[in-house]
Write a protein that holds these residues in place. Structure first.
Motif, PDB file in Angstrom:
ATOM      1  N   GLY A  92       1.376  -7.139   5.668  1.00 37.62           N
ATOM      2  CA  GLY A  92       1.719  -5.725   5.684  1.00 37.62           C
ATOM      3  C   GLY A  92       0.526  -4.954   5.188  1.00 37.62           C
ATOM      4  O   GLY A  92      -0.434  -5.537   4.653  1.00 37.62           O
ATOM      5  N   ILE A  93       0.562  -3.628   5.345  1.00 37.08           N
ATOM      6  CA  ILE A  93      -0.615  -2.826   5.009  1.00 37.08           C
ATOM      7  C   ILE A  93      -0.205  -1.367   4.890  1.00 37.08           C
ATOM      8  O   ILE A  93       0.883  -0.973   5.333  1.00 37.08           O
ATOM      9  N   ALA A  94      -1.078  -0.561   4.294  1.00 33.81           N
ATOM     10  CA  ALA A  94      -0.808   0.862   4.123  1.00 33.81           C
ATOM     11  C   ALA A  94      -0.679   1.570   5.470  1.00 33.81           C
ATOM     12  O   ALA A  94      -1.077   1.052   6.522  1.00 33.81           O
ATOM     13  N   ASP A  95      -0.119   2.779   5.431  1.00 33.60           N
ATOM     14  CA  ASP A  95      -0.034   3.604   6.635  1.00 33.60           C
ATOM     15  C   ASP A  95      -1.418   3.994   7.138  1.00 33.60           C
ATOM     16  O   ASP A  95      -2.377   4.113   6.364  1.00 33.60           O
ATOM     17  N   ASP A  96      -1.490   4.238   8.437  1.00 29.62           N
ATOM     18  CA  ASP A  96      -2.649   4.901   9.015  1.00 29.62           C
ATOM     19  C   ASP A  96      -2.485   6.408   8.806  1.00 29.62           C
ATOM     20  O   ASP A  96      -1.369   6.935   8.790  1.00 29.62           O
ATOM     21  N   GLN A  97      -3.609   7.098   8.657  1.00 28.14           N
ATOM     22  CA  GLN A  97      -3.535   8.534   8.389  1.00 28.14           C
ATOM     23  C   GLN A  97      -2.911   9.323   9.547  1.00 28.14           C
ATOM     24  O   GLN A  97      -2.427  10.448   9.358  1.00 28.14           O
ATOM     25  N   GLY A 138       0.804  -1.199   0.000  1.00 28.38           N
ATOM     26  CA  GLY A 138       0.000   0.000   0.000  1.00 28.38           C
ATOM     27  C   GLY A 138       0.847   1.263   0.000  1.00 28.38           C
ATOM     28  O   GLY A 138       2.033   1.245  -0.341  1.00 28.38           O
ATOM     29  N   LYS A 139       0.220   2.356   0.415  1.00 30.01           N
ATOM     30  CA  LYS A 139       0.879   3.657   0.354  1.00 30.01           C
ATOM     31  C   LYS A 139       1.362   4.119   1.724  1.00 30.01           C
ATOM     32  O   LYS A 139       0.798   3.764   2.758  1.00 30.01           O
ATOM     33  N   LEU A 140       2.420   4.926   1.689  1.00 30.57           N
ATOM     34  CA  LEU A 140       2.919   5.595   2.874  1.00 30.57           C
ATOM     35  C   LEU A 140       2.305   6.991   2.949  1.00 30.57           C
ATOM     36  O   LEU A 140       2.079   7.636   1.922  1.00 30.57           O
ATOM     37  N   LYS A 141       2.053   7.459   4.148  1.00 30.49           N
ATOM     38  CA  LYS A 141       1.581   8.822   4.322  1.00 30.49           C
ATOM     39  C   LYS A 141       2.635   9.790   3.787  1.00 30.49           C
ATOM     40  O   LYS A 141       3.822   9.705   4.156  1.00 30.49           O
ATOM     41  N   ASN A 142       2.230  10.631   2.887  1.00 27.84           N
ATOM     42  CA  ASN A 142       3.123  11.603   2.238  1.00 27.84           C
ATOM     43  C   ASN A 142       4.235  10.941   1.431  1.00 27.84           C
ATOM     44  O   ASN A 142       5.231  11.590   1.083  1.00 27.84           O
ATOM     45  N   GLY A 143       4.098   9.623   1.136  1.00 32.82           N
ATOM     46  CA  GLY A 143       5.060   8.934   0.293  1.00 32.82           C
ATOM     47  C   GLY A 143       6.432   8.761   0.892  1.00 32.82           C
ATOM     48  O   GLY A 143       7.417   8.568   0.163  1.00 32.82           O
ATOM     49  N   SER A 144       6.520   8.776   2.220  1.00 31.64           N
ATOM     50  CA  SER A 144       7.837   8.663   2.858  1.00 31.64           C
ATOM     51  C   SER A 144       7.724   8.007   4.226  1.00 31.64           C
ATOM     52  O   SER A 144       6.634   7.906   4.803  1.00 31.64           O
ATOM     53  N   TYR A 145       8.878   7.579   4.752  1.00 33.45           N
ATOM     54  CA  TYR A 145       8.962   7.049   6.106  1.00 33.45           C
ATOM     55  C   TYR A 145      10.285   7.491   6.717  1.00 33.45           C
ATOM     56  O   TYR A 145      11.191   7.957   6.004  1.00 33.45           O
ATOM     57  N   THR A 146      10.396   7.333   8.023  1.00 32.41           N
ATOM     58  CA  THR A 146      11.653   7.660   8.698  1.00 32.41           C
ATOM     59  C   THR A 146      12.227   6.411   9.340  1.00 32.41           C
ATOM     60  O   THR A 146      11.493   5.538   9.833  1.00 32.41           O
TER      61      THR A 146
END
Length: 290
Positions: free
Chosen positions: A255-260, A53-61
């Motif tokens: 696995g799954i998309a980010d939570d908002q 799925g997608k990451l919030k704002n297309g990024s992670y840390t």
């Protein structure tokens, strides 16, 4: 692009080395797998790794550094090495490289095995952490199946989740592709007649903590598909909306998309898997063609 073909007395399949992606599943000379028409969706059965799925704002840390990573990760756009190929089994491998390390700072080995037995195709995943630190990842399937299969219309088909019991449903935000965990709730419905409106809010996402099967059946012939798995905690069901695309995806996920409301930290991401150095993660699902 190289294609590997497997067959037995019932099924014939094809896999491309680009993404180690299924390219064809045929029985009785009928094509069951969506053929990737870019008018609707150019892909067919991508492997989702190292995120689903997608990451919030297309990024992670991670480790105080920010990484940009597109939806569903990079494995689907990497060329895999064919390790072994027999009449009814093939093994593909992807290892970390300069391109993957730019967006995902872990040393890994991903192996995908396809094996035919009678009217079933089993897909096995093996992730090995080759790094000296814990590795955080998601992995998932995204196979799309033709609807209709040989005859009928989209609306003649249905999806059924088994066993018939209540499951947690997690709404997606169609505008962002991320989850709204605060609105997660139990849903009793396990049979879904296919309509375009069914997917108006993007994919249907469920928690599947137990062994689960999803069947694609219809009212006009005996053609059907069943996907089964034991240890995949999430399920996505998807077809484009409002386009009248002639396929539906049945997607078991680890696995799954980010939570908002995520803070973007990969180590605490909802649904993330953690793998210690030198350890392996294994999962599998089976596609039954009738």
């Amino acid at each position: 692009m190289t294609t590997t073909k497997l067959s037995n007395d019932v099924l014939s399949i094809a896999i491309q080395d680009f993404g180690a992606e299924l390219h064809s599943i045929q029985k009785d000379n009928i094509e069951y797998l969506w053929q990737g028409d870019p008018e609707f969706w150019a892909r067919q059965a991508p492997i989702l790794f190292p995120i689903v799925g997608k990451l919030k704002n297309g990024s992670y840390t991670y480790d105080n550094e920010t990484f940009k990573l597109g939806g569903h990760g990079f494995a689907r756009d990497q060329v895999f090495k064919l390790l072994e190929s027999e009449a009814n089994e093939a093994i593909f491998e992807l290892k970390a490289n300069k391109e993957t390390r730019a967006v995902y700072p872990f040393d890994f080995r991903l192996r995908i095995t396809y094996k035919l037995v009678n009217n079933q195709l089993t897909v096995k995943w093996e992730v090995k952490n080759l790094d000296e630190q814990d590795m955080y990842f998601g992995i998932g399937a995204h196979p799309a199946f033709n609807v209709p299969l040989e005859s009928g219309t989209f609306e003649d088909y249905r999806l059924t989740i088994s066993p018939a019991q209540a499951r947690q449903y997690i709404p997606l935000n169609p505008a962002t592709g991320v989850l709204n965990l605060s609105q997660k709730h139990a849903v009793d419905q396990t049979e879904f007649a296919l309509t375009r409106e069914l997917f108006k809010d993007d994919a249907l996402v469920f928690e599947t903590p137990e062994a689960t099967e999803v069947s694609l059946t219809n009212t006009v012939n005996d053609r059907s598909v069943k996907i089964a798995w034991e240890n995949m905690p999430f399920l996505g069901l998807w077809s484009p909306y409002p386009a009248e695309a002639p396929f539906v995806c049945i997607e078991p996920w680890c696995g799954i998309a980010d939570d908002q409301n995520t803070d973007g930290d990969l180590t605490t991401k909802f649904g993330i898997n953690t793998l210690a150095p030198g350890k392996k993660f294994k999962a599998a699902y089976t596609i039954e063609i009738n």
